[in-house]
Enzyme design. Structure first.
Site, PDB file in Angstrom:
ATOM      1  NE  ARG A 269      15.367  13.358  18.018  1.00 34.07           N
ATOM      2  CZ  ARG A 269      16.277  13.871  17.169  1.00 34.07           C
ATOM      3  NH1 ARG A 269      17.068  13.083  16.481  1.00 34.07           N
ATOM      4  NH2 ARG A 269      16.385  15.177  17.019  1.00 34.07           N
ATOM      5  CG  HIS A 273      20.400  11.746  18.946  1.00 37.34           C
ATOM      6  ND1 HIS A 273      19.899  10.587  18.402  1.00 37.34           N
ATOM      7  CD2 HIS A 273      21.623  11.438  19.448  1.00 37.34           C
ATOM      8  CE1 HIS A 273      20.799   9.620  18.557  1.00 37.34           C
ATOM      9  NE2 HIS A 273      21.843  10.117  19.188  1.00 37.34           N
ATOM     10  CE1 TYR A 282      17.962  17.392  14.124  1.00 38.93           C
ATOM     11  CE2 TYR A 282      19.792  18.315  15.375  1.00 38.93           C
ATOM     12  CZ  TYR A 282      18.759  17.411  15.262  1.00 38.93           C
ATOM     13  OH  TYR A 282      18.510  16.525  16.286  1.00 38.93           O
TER      14      TYR A 282
HETATM   15  C1  TPP Z   1      28.453   2.146  14.891  1.00 42.86           C
HETATM   16  C2  TPP Z   1      28.090   3.522  15.393  1.00 42.86           C
HETATM   17  N1  TPP Z   1      28.293   4.587  14.593  1.00 42.86           N
HETATM   18  C3  TPP Z   1      27.947   5.823  15.024  1.00 42.86           C
HETATM   19  C4  TPP Z   1      27.423   6.001  16.280  1.00 42.86           C
HETATM   20  C5  TPP Z   1      27.023   7.393  16.755  1.00 42.86           C
HETATM   21  N2  TPP Z   1      25.559   7.496  16.799  1.00 42.86           N
HETATM   22  C6  TPP Z   1      24.878   7.416  17.957  1.00 42.86           C
HETATM   23  S1  TPP Z   1      23.225   7.549  17.734  1.00 42.86           S
HETATM   24  C7  TPP Z   1      23.404   7.735  16.062  1.00 42.86           C
HETATM   25  C8  TPP Z   1      22.189   7.927  15.180  1.00 42.86           C
HETATM   26  C9  TPP Z   1      21.249   6.762  15.187  1.00 42.86           C
HETATM   27  O1  TPP Z   1      20.069   7.115  14.511  1.00 42.86           O
HETATM   28  P1  TPP Z   1      18.863   6.105  14.355  1.00 42.86           P
HETATM   29  O2  TPP Z   1      19.352   4.757  13.980  1.00 42.86           O
HETATM   30  O3  TPP Z   1      17.869   6.729  13.477  1.00 42.86           O
HETATM   31  O4  TPP Z   1      18.290   5.959  15.852  1.00 42.86           O
HETATM   32  P2  TPP Z   1      17.628   7.081  16.790  1.00 42.86           P
HETATM   33  O5  TPP Z   1      18.727   7.655  17.623  1.00 42.86           O
HETATM   34  O6  TPP Z   1      16.956   8.078  15.918  1.00 42.86           O
HETATM   35  O7  TPP Z   1      16.666   6.347  17.663  1.00 42.86           O
HETATM   36  C10 TPP Z   1      24.747   7.702  15.702  1.00 42.86           C
HETATM   37  C11 TPP Z   1      25.253   7.866  14.326  1.00 42.86           C
HETATM   38  C12 TPP Z   1      27.264   4.857  17.099  1.00 42.86           C
HETATM   39  N3  TPP Z   1      26.749   4.937  18.321  1.00 42.86           N
HETATM   40  N4  TPP Z   1      27.593   3.628  16.618  1.00 42.86           N
END
Ligand code: TPP
Ligand code: MG
Length: 375
Positions: A269, A273, A282
């Site tokens: 990425r 985020h 970080y």
């Molecule tokens: C069930 C749930 N827990 C926490 C969140 C908060 N949250 C939003 S994005 C994220 C990280 C996701 O990371 P990843 O699966 O690696 O996907 P990326 O954003 O890197 O594409 C979190 C914890 C959420 N949206 N849904």
């Protein structure tokens, strides 16, 4: 050190990955014993076009958010090849289940790229018809869509639409962070034991917001599939050709009745985020620079140049086309009418709900107290 307490079990991050690669960062074709692609010159150029356009539209969306025109934006910067490669590998009858970042897959499905912007502007709740375009609504609940995809895939099997060349398959997109969610692991169990025609496409972009990969796993993610009883494969997610080939093969196996596959698209990425995040808090600049050298678009440009398939005129024309599309995207976002506040209560339930109806009526009464006022 206790017996079996190897360096890896003590928390060392997974070793440098081995993955399926068909196009290296220098733009050279690499042979692989199990995967190959055979594109026409136009198809190679078309792939470059899509990569450039989705990056440009994504940059425009980020700028629009910065100017206060969108509530938030989740950029795909760096993940174009994983998305365009896998998105182009879908056959028309296949159903995709995205997260909130799959703007490149959406584009490859032929969906109007303005659609996610109206969602993030808050003027609708996702305005495409998932059944019509074979692309589910964006899912913010991390990992939930893997269960939706699995259930849908089980339905395909029950409807007898699996097992032939024109059969259907589904693809579920999710991230490295999502791999730790219960939903994803439950989806793996169901898909495995029911032999569901689903491909789990994990874009390992190395971060779940600020949490790095080593906080999610001590084994390469694709190896998780072994424990569930189906194959896992790691692909260079910055290689559009490999992403295409691996996804096409996994989808075709699924539609033929050979069960699920987990694909780990190893990528990065490059941006934040979301626009609410500041990655300089970080991660270090040298890490980002190292990944810049593996840029998914640059290697296709080098390939096209080295093969004599395209020259400066072509690249300039694609840039111009992308610019015009971005300008048009911006204009259309700015033209979007604000929805009436009362519509907030629409679509919460397909057939209404007494509580929501009551709240809507109350809100209408409240709004009527402003009647005649300029606001
Ligand atoms: C069930 C749930 N827990 C926490 C969140 C908060 N949250 C939003 S994005 C994220 C990280 C996701 O990371 P990843 O699966 O690696 O996907 P990326 O954003 O890197 O594409 C979190 C914890 C959420 N949206 N849904
Ligand atoms: Mg991630």
């Amino acid at each position: 050190m206790a017996k079996g307490d190897t360096a890896r079990t003590r928390g060392t991050p997974p070793a440098e990955p081995e993955f399926v690669q068909l196009l290296n960062p220098d733009g050279e074709r690499v042979e692989h014993p199990d995967y190959a692609v055979d594109f026409t010159d136009d198809e190679y150029r078309g792939m470059y076009h899509d990569l450039v356009v989705v990056r440009r539209l994504d940059a425009e969306a980020t700028a629009l958010q910065r100017q206060g025109e969108l509530g938030i934006w989740a950029s795909l910067l760096g993940q174009e090849a994983a998305q365009v490669g896998s998105g182009r590998a879908l056959r028309p009858q296949d159903m995709a289940f995205p997260t909130y970042r799959e703007h490149g897959v959406l584009y490859c499905r032929g969906i109007d790229p303005v659609m996610p912007l109206s969602l993030f502007r808050g003027v609708d709740q996702g305005a495409w018809d998932p059944i019509k375009v074979k692309f589910a609504l964006y899912t913010i609940v991390i990992g939930a869509q893997t269960l939706h995809a699995t259930g849908y895939a089980m339905g395909i099997a029950m409807d007898g639409k699996m097992g032939a060349e024109d059969g259907e398959a589904t693809i579920a997109y999710f991230g490295d962070g999502a791999s730790s969610q219960g939903d994803v692991n439950e989806a793996f169990v169901w898909a495995s034991v029911f032999h569901a025609p689903v491909v789990f496409f994990c874009q390992n972009n190395q971060y779940a917001i600020s949490e790095p990969l080593e906080r999610q796993t001590r084994v390469p993610l694709y190896q998780r599939a072994n424990g569930f009883g189906f194959p896992g494969v790691r692909v260079d997610g910055n290689d559009v050709l490999a992403s295409y080939a691996v996804t096409r093969a996994a989808l075709d196996q699924a539609r033929a009745g050979q069960g699920p596959t987990l694909i780990e698209a190893y990528t990065y990425r490059m941006g934040a985020h979301t626009t609410s995040d500041d990655p300089t808090r970080y991660r270090i600049a040298s890490e980002v620079e190292a990944w810049q050298a593996k840029d998914p678009i640059l290697r296709v440009r080098r390939f096209l140049t080295q093969q004599g398939l395209a020259g400066e005129d072509f690249f300039a024309a694609v840039d111009e086309e992308a610019r015009v599309e971005a300008v048009r995207l911006r204009e259309r976002v700015l033209e979007m009418p604000d929805p009436a506040p009362i519509t907030l209560f629409d679509h919460a339930y397909p057939h209404g709900s007494p509580l929501v109806d009551e709240e809507r009526a109350e809100f209408a009464r409240y709004q009527s107290t402003f009647a005649g006022e300029a606001h």
